[in-house]
Design a protein around this motif. Structure first.
Motif, PDB file in Angstrom:
ATOM      1  N   VAL A 142      -6.244   4.475   3.568  1.00  0.00           N
ATOM      2  CA  VAL A 142      -6.070   3.505   2.493  1.00  0.00           C
ATOM      3  C   VAL A 142      -7.440   2.968   2.075  1.00  0.00           C
ATOM      4  N   LEU A 199      -9.668   0.039   1.053  1.00  0.00           N
ATOM      5  CA  LEU A 199      -9.728  -1.413   1.171  1.00  0.00           C
ATOM      6  C   LEU A 199     -10.888  -1.959   0.350  1.00  0.00           C
ATOM      7  N   SER A 259      -1.185   3.932  -2.593  1.00  0.00           N
ATOM      8  CA  SER A 259      -2.594   3.833  -2.208  1.00  0.00           C
ATOM      9  C   SER A 259      -2.813   4.209  -0.748  1.00  0.00           C
ATOM     10  N   ALA A 260      -1.754   4.222   0.044  1.00  0.00           N
ATOM     11  CA  ALA A 260      -1.820   4.671   1.434  1.00  0.00           C
ATOM     12  C   ALA A 260      -1.455   6.155   1.483  1.00  0.00           C
ATOM     13  N   TRP A 279       0.834  -1.209   0.000  1.00  0.00           N
ATOM     14  CA  TRP A 279       0.000   0.000   0.000  1.00  0.00           C
ATOM     15  C   TRP A 279       0.864   1.253   0.000  1.00  0.00           C
TER      16      TRP A 279
END
Length: 612
Positions: free
Chosen positions: A68, A70, A53-54, A48
């Motif tokens: 993030v 999910l 994406s984080a 991530w």
């Protein structure tokens, strides 16, 4: 603390740790929701972070928080670090912070108390204390409580419902033996239903409810002019939310569980919670909160007006201690203040001050007083004050620059061994802002140093009070009794609030008060305090004798103004006494202020100084 030590060797919450997964040099403990989401592979935290994406939400030496996306929605990852010997020792004798928060959130949810949905917690795969990680599921559409009340206006029925629901929520926490050690509103999330339009229903004449700000300063203060519960009619209004607000807790790693809280424990927790609201919420809404809280405390059936007054007094005392500590931070650097230096010039400035302007200011501060477009406001032996334009990305902004001159070698020695006039003005300017008292925000303070260690000429840069007129000029020109009375009542509330919050101005004369917006809207003009060189702040409220002297100094400023009658002076005094708890009778105050005024007049007559 002892319970946290026990939890290092075994969970106090059944099934809180769940399945254990080892992956990528980390040990993950999953909740049932986390096991269903991540499976046997565990969270892919490194992936991530690597693919972006984080997203970093908060960052500091002790922790970083990521947002993030999910498979089941938005989640948050808290990366807890050890940033010193104390933190390392704490990790040796107790469980990792991520585990504490994971288990506490699980236990709170088992009580039916809102908290983040824990998915997993993990540590490095080693025996030694180190970093830990917590993954939780987002509680959307819930948002942080301060954001909720600051970003949307609340109609009266919403304000009422919010106060009642908040009181019931805190009561439920304390009845379940839950104590949050840091219960400020930033650690609360609120979720509320959709609006349902309803037609406004007018109140019968005379049935409106008048609420007043406990702060006593209306909507004018340097820290902002919002109130989360703006006063108004209790008529429902249009768009009132008929559902009940739902609250959830954040940052629960230090939450304590036990028996229902006693009054002493509840009071300590409520004081910390009330500090934020005492500045921003009306007395009426705080009373609504209190009544709802009392209804929910079944184990404390005797709570009443005595405890409410005790809570308000202790909250104000706690705030005064907090403000004194906060004010000392402006002696050096922190997240909003930085050091500045250029040649022989050294000082401090706010971090949002434009860098280009600051460089010009430090290079030749005296040139700005003679620059085209600068307007001199005052020039005498001791100081020079000017109004000038400061370029900003959003356009020019008017600021005030004050230079305090050094008249003798004695002034140099005084600046060396005590805080100079500009340093005191800088410090207490920010101190009054912290207390939500109306004063221009200081932007920069610096000295020209002689010999490398002697602070000489001092400079103070502050914001300009918009559309302001000096109180002396405004009162002399005003012939409207209603406007004059409005100014007096507003100023009386400001002065009383200042005294209750432990601040003594020590030079409270009319020239040191400006009326903001008086040039464009005299009726709604609000008082602002300036010239803070003599200000003193303490842990206690200002004593009676000092209050009387300051009121007398203000009173003496208008002895030569015929239309400021004895009636108007009495109205001012009664408005001063109407804020906060009553202190003695008005006649006692009247006699004390009259005696102090006569003493001030005699002193100025002996020295040949004109009353200003």
């Amino acid at each position: 603390m002892f319970g946290d030590v026990l939890r290092k060797f075994g969970s106090l919450v059944a099934g809180a740790t769940g399945p254990i997964v080892r992956a990528r040099d980390r040990v993950w403990h999953l909740s049932p929701e986390g096991e269903a989401l991540f499976g046997s592979a565990g969270p892919s935290l490194d992936a991530w972070i690597a693919d972006g994406s984080a997203e970093v939400v908060k960052s500091g030496p002790h922790r970083t928080v990521y947002r993030v996306v999910l498979a089941s929605g938005t989640g948050y990852v808290k990366h807890c670090r050890i940033n010193g010997p104390r933190a390392w020792a704490r990790e040796v004798i107790r469980s990792p912070k991520a585990r504490l928060e994971f288990e506490n959130a699980t236990r709170l949810r088992a009580f039916g108390i809102g908290a983040a949905i824990p998915l997993a917690w993990g540590t490095s795969d080693t025996r030694w204390p180190g970093q830990s990680f917590l993954i939780t599921h987002d509680l959307a559409p819930a948002i942080a409580f301060p954001d909720f009340v600051e970003k949307r206006p609340l109609v009266p029925c919403e304000r009422r419902k919010l106060a009642h629901a908040l009181g019931a929520f805190l009561a439920r926490l304390h009845e379940n033996g839950v104590a949050h050690p840091d219960p400020h509103p930033g650690n609360l999330l609120v979720e509320w239903g959709q609006k349902r339009p309803t037609p406004p229903s007018p109140l019968p004449e005379g049935k409106g409810e008048l609420t007043r700000k406990v702060s006593g300063i209306g909507t004018t203060h340097c820290a902002g002019s919002f109130s989360p519960f703006p006063s108004g009619r209790e008529d429902g209004g249009v768009g009132c939310l008929y559902s009940t607000p739902e609250f959830s807790l954040l940052d629960v790693h230090a939450v304590r569980f036990g028996a229902p809280l006693s009054w002493a424990e509840s009071r300590a927790n409520l004081i910390r919670f009330n500090r934020w609201f005492q500045l921003r919420a009306s007395q009426t809404d705080r009373l609504r909160f209190w009544r709802s809280y009392c209804e929910g405390r079944k184990t404390l059936p005797n709570l009443g007006a005595k405890e409410a007054k005790e809570l308000e007094r202790e909250t104000l005392a706690s705030n005064r201690r907090f403000w004194v500590t906060r004010t000392t931070r402006y002696r050096g650097t922190h997240r909003t203040i930085r050091k500045i230096r250029s040649g022989r010039v050294r000082g401090l400035a706010v971090r949002d001050l434009p860098g280009d302007f600051l460089r010009v200011l430090l290079a030749a501060p005296n040139d700005l007083f003679t620059k085209s477009g600068t307007r001199l406001l005052k020039q005498c032996v001791s100081s020079t004050v000017a109004e000038l334009e400061m370029p900003t990305p959003n356009g020019p902004r008017t600021v005030i620059l004050k230079r305090v001159n050094v008249r003798s070698a004695l002034d140099l020695l005084k600046n060396l061994f005590r805080s100079s006039a500009v340093r005191r003005s800088w410090l207490f300017g920010h101190g009054l802002c912290e207390r939500w008292l109306p004063t221009p925000r200081p932007l920069a303070m610096f000295h020209v140093y002689r010999g490398g260690f002697l602070p000489a000429e001092g400079y103070l840069l502050t914001e300009k009070v918009p559309h302001a007129i000096g109180l002396t000029e405004a009162v002399k020109a005003c012939r409207d009794t209603r406007v004059l009375r409005s100014w007096g009542e507003k100023l009386a509330r400001v002065v009383r609030t200042m005294h209750d919050r432990g601040v003594s101005h020590r030079d409270l004369k009319a020239p040191n008060v400006m009326l903001q917006n008086a040039a464009i809207d005299p009726v709604n003009a609000t008082p602002v305090l300036i010239d803070l060189v003599g200000v003193r702040a303490s842990l206690n409220a200002v004593p009676f004798a000092r209050r009387a002297k300051e009121l007398a100094r203000l009173n003496a400023s208008f002895l030569a103004t015929p239309h400021v009658t004895r009636t108007e002076r009495l109205r001012f005094l009664r408005a001063y006494l109407s804020v906060g708890e009553r202190q003695l009778g008005w006649k006692t105050w009247w006699n004390a202020v009259s005696a102090a005024t006569a003493a001030k007049v005699a002193k100025n007559h002996r020295s040949g100084r004109v009353l200003g």
